[in-house]
Structures are given as structure tokens and as C-alpha cells.
Design a protein around this motif. Structure first.
Motif, short mmCIF file in Angstrom:
data_model
loop_
_atom_site.label_atom_id
_atom_site.label_comp_id
_atom_site.label_asym_id
_atom_site.label_seq_id
_atom_site.Cartn_x
_atom_site.Cartn_y
_atom_site.Cartn_z
N MET A 1 0.83 -1.20 0.00
CA MET A 1 0.00 0.00 0.00
C MET A 1 0.87 1.26 0.00
N ARG B 1 -3.86 8.75 -0.52
CA ARG B 1 -4.35 8.88 0.84
C ARG B 1 -4.87 7.55 1.33
N ILE B 2 -4.52 7.23 2.56
CA ILE B 2 -4.88 5.93 3.10
C ILE B 2 -5.36 6.07 4.53
N THR B 3 -6.46 5.39 4.85
CA THR B 3 -6.94 5.34 6.23
C THR B 3 -6.37 4.09 6.88
N ILE B 4 -5.76 4.27 8.05
CA ILE B 4 -5.11 3.15 8.71
C ILE B 4 -5.50 3.14 10.19
N GLY B 5 -5.83 1.95 10.71
CA GLY B 5 -6.22 1.81 12.11
C GLY B 5 -5.07 2.18 13.04
N ILE C 1 -9.17 -1.13 10.16
CA ILE C 1 -9.40 -0.59 8.82
C ILE C 1 -8.07 -0.27 8.16
N PHE C 2 -7.97 -0.54 6.86
CA PHE C 2 -6.77 -0.21 6.09
C PHE C 2 -7.24 -0.02 4.67
N LEU C 3 -7.46 1.23 4.31
CA LEU C 3 -8.27 1.49 3.13
C LEU C 3 -7.71 2.67 2.36
N GLU C 4 -7.62 2.51 1.05
CA GLU C 4 -7.18 3.64 0.23
C GLU C 4 -8.33 4.63 0.05
#
Lengths: 80, 570
Positions: A35, A63-67, B417-420
Motif C-alpha cells: 500500500m 491517501r490511506i486510512t489506517i487503524g 481498517i486499512f483502506l485507500e
């Protein structure tokens, strides 16, 4: 200016750092590498969700959402 | 027939390229043995017919969920690979590309989002990249169709690369070298698009905006749906009614009349209550539910293709994580609000069994599909909006409570969560319409056979006296615990087949608004319709499905009993 190494979660909004270490097993490392999280890459925090929610970061133009738990295992170097 | 497989990371515009390459004849199919669906179409190339498959998006050939497993299997079956690469993020995309090239299959690259890359100051030396990788590369902008003709004309040139297999580490080093020699990035300023993107993901501005967007979406769905009903579907059925009455006269009274036309209400056909194949059987799916399904999936496709959903997933992740899932489960809820079947299918994007189980069970328990929602509005709307609100608030509360509970009980991990978050993009009209059409077909294909079966079954069972028998059998529960009329048993029974049909059967029972609230709520909770049930069975396996069903029935009785005590008293 001195540099310090902190987990990604310590970075506040708008702050930029450089990834120095991915701490975790083989699976974790591959998961984040594909990623775009790799040593030497510049990373910037876009937003932090409240109450232990995830972070959204910018890396290599995406852009990436990560816990938060995963973000704690990514170590970045920031200028103080 | 030779197979062309489209492979690529998620959010690279693969499905837009797919809809450009294929004609109107596109179908969604399931991969054998799984419920992961992919789009399949065909194209003609110099007189020869090819099958084109749009594989699920994947970041590597080492799968981390069911959808990626299917992508890998499809890849292995392919004769020609079109690797769709995101030009705005070449470095990350090249990892999958190298993995693909190592497999020595004839491959061609579509370097998509080419205009976006140019706008953001990214320059890629395509000729040089072609030389390094040793396969044809065509820059494309699928949204406008730019480069598609060239892509089609060069598919025949697809060939195996001479790139040698290497370890993961070596691949990254190789990618670093390639990027250095082919890509130049100019410095650029923060664009308006990015400012909007940030505003919708930062909690302070993002959460209020999310409420506005969701409320506006439902308002638009209702508006489009009502317009379709009032100006297209209802007028058609008004024209059709005299024909149906004519058929009714021709048939005369008898079992056949009951099955085909149903019971006449005051000497006239009532499309909601008559319960005949040619009356209720076609009115419910086409005039009462379909308009809202069309409207709903149209809006949802736009939300999906514009790139808003990953932002919403980020904002709600916190809540969903406490329920044992993560933010991406909002997609399951949204799809399920249209029809539970695609909702159940979407649980495949979750990584672990625990997440899939919770997501699917909560979907079946407390996410009403459009068929149910339309019916709830239909039977309760006349008494006032507050009754409808009770039903939906009960379901929402239940979703949260059951999630908290299941998160404690169910063993296993729930990864984060691990999301582009892709940049906002203008949805392609072509891709949006195709997607809406495919989802609409899901509904028609699944709904109509079960509706017809339901109608026939109800009439046959009535004439055999079975309905009275079962009514008496379940009377202690239906009357005693839930406080409903005995006749509601039949409706609940039919609800196994189709919920919309069941809600329609509650109408002639003359129940009070509160009784209808209880019945409508129970109908949602106690069991998914047959179509959803079969999908869940395949998705979860027999053992987990039995568990899930037990949870549903217990929850339905508990919630029904509590509602009865609160709304009606003992």
C-alpha cells in the motif's frame, strides 16, 4: 535541528515525517508495503478520528486510512 | 473462447475500462464455489470473440481476502492479461505488475488516469517503460474514452515479459530504479479537490457533511422513486386493471381464480391485497419496489464511483470497530438497504470469519431492504410518520446492541481498517448506468420467482386449510407473546419467501398501528428472505448459518415481546 523517531500515532495533523521502521511480522510488512508504506518514504497526517479512531495519511501521492493499532507499529522520523 | 482478464489495484478505473471494452451484454457471475462476483462480458477482435472478465481489485497476487483469492484464480485462467495501472501512483502499482509479469502470460498495460497524472504534474516516459518491462503500454483516460481505441488495437501485441522472477525485496529495489528512470514529478500546489477531500474526512467538518449527504441521498431516492411510481408505474397498472378484471370474469370463481387473480376486495382488484399472480404478484415487484430499487442503486453507484464511501467508512470506523467490524462494513449496510442479497455478497471484502459473521448476521437482523422499507411506508404511512420512526429506531438500536454483544461473544480477530481513499472523481455515466442495471437485475432475478411461489403457496395452503391449522398452532406465540392477530402467522410464514409480500398480507387483518409496528419489526428481524438465506448459507457455511439463524429467531421474539410490553401492555 534534531530528529526523533516516534510511532506514526504521535504525529499530529499536517505534520510530516519519514518512515524509518515497520515493526511487525512478515504478513504485516507485506500488507503495508504494497500500500506504499516503505522505509524512506515521506508521510503526512491528514486527519485523526476522535476516541481512538483511525488516521488518514498521505503517502506517495495517495491517501490511506489506517487503524491506530497498525499505525503504532510504523515508526517515523520527524524534525523537532 | 479465449479469456481476457482485467487485473489491477482497487480504484484504478478498471470497471470503467471494462464498460468501454464490452458491449451491453454484461453479466455478473459468481466464481464457482464462492459468492464473490465479478463482471463478465465479451468483445470482438478481428473477427474473433473474446470473453472479458473484470477481476476484483487486488494489491498483490498474495491474497488477503476472498475477493483477492478470486482475482488470483481468474488471473490463472486468463489467456491475455490487461494490467490496469494507475498513472498517478505508478510506484505502488508496479508491484502487482512485476508479480504479473513474472507469471509469463501475454500481458498489456493500460496506463489509466493519464489525464489526472498530467494535471497533477506527473510525467511518465511511456516508451522507456515499455522497453524496461518488455510489453506494450497504452496511456488511457477511461472516463473520456481517450486511448481506448489504441488499447483495443494493441491487445494482439500482448506478450510475455522477459523480466526474471525475484524476491519481494528485490522487486522493491527494481521498482525504485524504474521509477527513477521513467517518472518525473513537478512540484504542485494544493488543489481545490484536495481541500474538499480533506473537509469530508476531518471529523469536525466531515461528520456534519456526512449527515447532510446521507439525508440528501435518501431524499433524492424517495423523490425519484415516488416520481417513477406516480408518473410511470401506477398509470401503467391503471391501464392494466380492466384487463385483469376481464380475466377475472372469464375465469369465474374457483381455485384457479384465487391463484391467478386472487380475492376481490369489494368486487374490485386490490393490487396490494388480492394475492393473485397477475395482481399482487406483479404489482409488488414492479410498481411498489422496483422504482425505489432503481432510484436507490443509482444514487449509491454515484456515491461509490465518486469516491465518497471510503471517506464515510473512515468517519464511522470508530463505531463499527466497537461492534466487531470496521468502517468498510458501512458498504454492506448501504447495499443491504437496497437488497440484502448484494449486501450479503459484499461481506467478502472483510478479512476474518468473525467480521463476516457479525456483518452478515446484523445485516439479516436489522437492515431492511428496499422491498421492506417500501412496504413499511405503505402500511404505516397512513397512520403517521412517528410509527415508521419507531420501526427504524428499533432496528438501529438493535444493530448497535447486537453488534456490541456479538463482538464480545464471537471468537476471532477483527482487524483494523486499512483502506485507500481515492481522489474524488466524476462518475462515468456509462459505468453508473451499467452498475445500476446489473443490481436491478439481481433484484428481479431473485425476487420474482419467490414472489410467484409465495402467491401460489398462500393460495394452495388456504384452500387446504393449512393456514388455519398453523395459525392455531402458533397462536400462543403470535397472540400471547407478540400481541398480534392470529392471521399474522400467515404473513410471517410467507415472509420466509418474500418480505414485501408478507407486509402486504398484514393489511386486511385490521390491526392497530402499534400491532403493525410490532409485526413489521419482527418481519425484518426474524429471518432473511430465501434468496438472502441461500447466499448467506454459501457465504458463512452451514454451522455458522444455523448459529446466525438461532440468534435471529431469539432476537425477534425478545424484541417483539419487549415492543409489545411498551406499546400495547399486557
Amino acid at each position: 535541528m534534531s530528529k526523533v523517531v516516534v510511532p506514526l500515532t504521535e504525529l499530529t495533523e499536517r505534520l510530516e515525517g519519514r518512515i524509518v521502521e515497520l515493526r511487525g511480522g512478515f504478513g504485516f510488512q507485506r500488507k503495508v508495503r504494497v500500500m506504499g508504506f516503505r522505509e524512506g518514504k515521506k508521510i503526512r497526517v491528514i486527519s485523526v478520528q476522535p476516541a481512538g479512531g483511525p488516521l488518514t495519511i498521505e503517502i506517495g501521492g495517495s491517501r490511506i486510512t489506517i487503524g491506530r493499532g497498525m499505525a503504532q507499529r510504523i515508526f517515523v522520523e520527524v524534525e523537532q | 473462447m479465449k479469456k481476457i482478464i482485467l487485473m489491477g489495484n482497487p480504484n484504478v478505473g478498471k470497471s470503467v475500462i471494462f464498460s468501454r471494452l464490452t458491449g451491453a451484454n454484461v453479466i455478473a457471475s459468481n466464481y464457482p464455489g464462492t459468492t464473490v462476483d465479478f463482471s463478465k462480458g465479451s468483445m470482438r477482435l478481428e473477427g474473433e470473440k473474446y470473453e472479458i472478465i473484470d477481476a476484483p481489485g487486488t494489491y498483490s497476487l498474495t491474497p488477503s481476502n476472498k475477493a483477492e483469492q478470486v482475482a488470483l484464480k481468474l488471473f490463472e485462467e486468463g489467456d491475455i492479461i490487461i494490467n490496469v495501472v494507475n498513472a498517478t501512483n505508478l510506484e505502488r502499482n508496479l508491484y502487482l505488475t512485476l508479480e504479473i509479469l513474472e507469471k509469463k502470460k501475454p500481458t498489456i498495460i493500460a496506463l489509466n488516469l493519464w489525464d489526472e497524472a498530467k494535471h497533477t504534474g506527473i510525467n511518465i516516459d511511456v516508451e522507456k517503460l515499455e522497453k524496461i518491462l518488455g510489453i506494450p503500454i497504452v496511456p488511457t483516460t477511461a472516463l473520456t474514452g481517450e486511448g481506448i481505441k489504441e488499447l483495443i488495437s494493441r491487445i494482439k501485441e500482448a506478450r510475455a515479459s522477459r523480466i526474471k522472477p525475484s524476491s519481494e525485496k528485490e522487486k522493491w529495489i527494481k521498482i525504485g530504479k524504474i521509477i527513477k528512470s521513467v517518472e518525473k514529478v513537478e512540484h504542485r500546489h494544493h488543489t481545490i479537490k484536495e481541500t474538499i477531500s480533506d473537509a469530508t474526512i476531518k471529523p469536525v467538518t466531515g461528520i456534519p457533511l456526512a449527515f447532510v449527504i446521507i439525508i440528501a441521498s435518501f431524499w433524492i431516492v424517495r423523490f425519484i422513486g415516488e416520481t417513477l411510481v406516480n408518473y410511470i408505474f401506477d398509470p401503467i397498472f391503471q391501464i392494466y386493471k380492466p384487463i385483469a378484471l376481464q380475466i377475472s370474469h372469464l375465469l369465474g370463481p374457483g381455485v384457479l381464480h384465487d391463484i391467478i387473480i386472487g380475492r376481490l376486495v369489494n368486487g374490485d382488484i386490490s393490487f396490494m391485497e388480492s394475492m393473485g399472480l397477475l395482481t399482487t404478484g406483479i404489482y409488488v415487484p414492479f410498481a411498489a419496489v422496483l422504482p425505489y430499487i432503481i432510484a436507490f442503486y443509482l444514487i449509491l453507484s454515484i456515491l461509490e464511483d465518486s469516491g465518497y464511501l471510503p471517506r464515510l467508512a473512515t468517519l464511522v470506523d470508530n463505531v463499527f470497530h466497537k461492534l466487531g467490524m470496521h468502517g468498510h462494513s458501512i458498504v454492506t449496510v448501504f447495499l443491504g438497504l437496497g437488497c440484502n442479497v448484494p449486501g450479503a455478497l459484499s461481506t467478502r471484502i472483510l478479512e476474518t470469519r468473525k467480521q463476516r459473521f457479525i456483518s452478515a448476521t446484523l445485516l439479516a437482523i436489522s437492515v431492511p431492504c428496499m422491498a421492506q422499507t417500501a412496504m413499511v411506508f405503505g402500511i404505516l404511512g397512513r397512520y403517521g410518520f412517528q410509527y415508521i420512526l419507531i420501526v427504524f429506531l428499533t432496528l438501529l438500536t438493535l444493530y448497535l446492541l447486537m453488534g456490541l454483544l456479538l463482538n464480545r461473544i464471537i471468537k476471532g480477530e477483527s482487524p483494523e481498517i486499512f483502506l485507500e481513499i481515492p481522489p474524488y472523481r466524476r462518475p462515468s455515466a456509462l459505468a453508473t448506468l451499467k452498475k445500476t442495471w446489473m443490481r436491478m437485475r439481481w433484484f428481479l432475478k431473485d425476487a420474482i420467482p419467490w414472489l410467484f411461489l409465495g402467491v401460489v403457496l398462500v393460495n394452495v395452503l388456504y384452500s387446504l386449510g393449512f393456514i388455519d391449522w398453523i395459525g392455531n398452532l402458533f397462536a400462543p406465540v403470535i397472540e400471547g407473546v407478540l400481541g398480534l392477530s392470529r392471521g399474522a402467522t400467515t404473513a410471517l410464514l410467507v415472509g420466509f419467501l418474500r418480505k414485501d409480500l408478507a407486509v402486504g398480507m398484514l393489511l386486511p387483518l385490521n390491526m392497530t398501528p402499534y400491532q403493525l409496528v410490532i409485526a413489521a419489526t419482527i418481519l425484518t428481524i426474524y429471518f432473511p428472505c430465501v434468496a438472502t438465506f441461500t447466499v448467506l448459507l454459501r457465504e458463512l457455511g452451514l454451522k455458522d448459518m444455523i448459529k446466525s439463524t438461532l440468534i435471529m429467531v431469539l432476537t425477534a421474539l425478545t424484541v417483539g415481546g419487549i415492543l409489545r410490553l411498551i406499546l400495547i401492555g399486557l
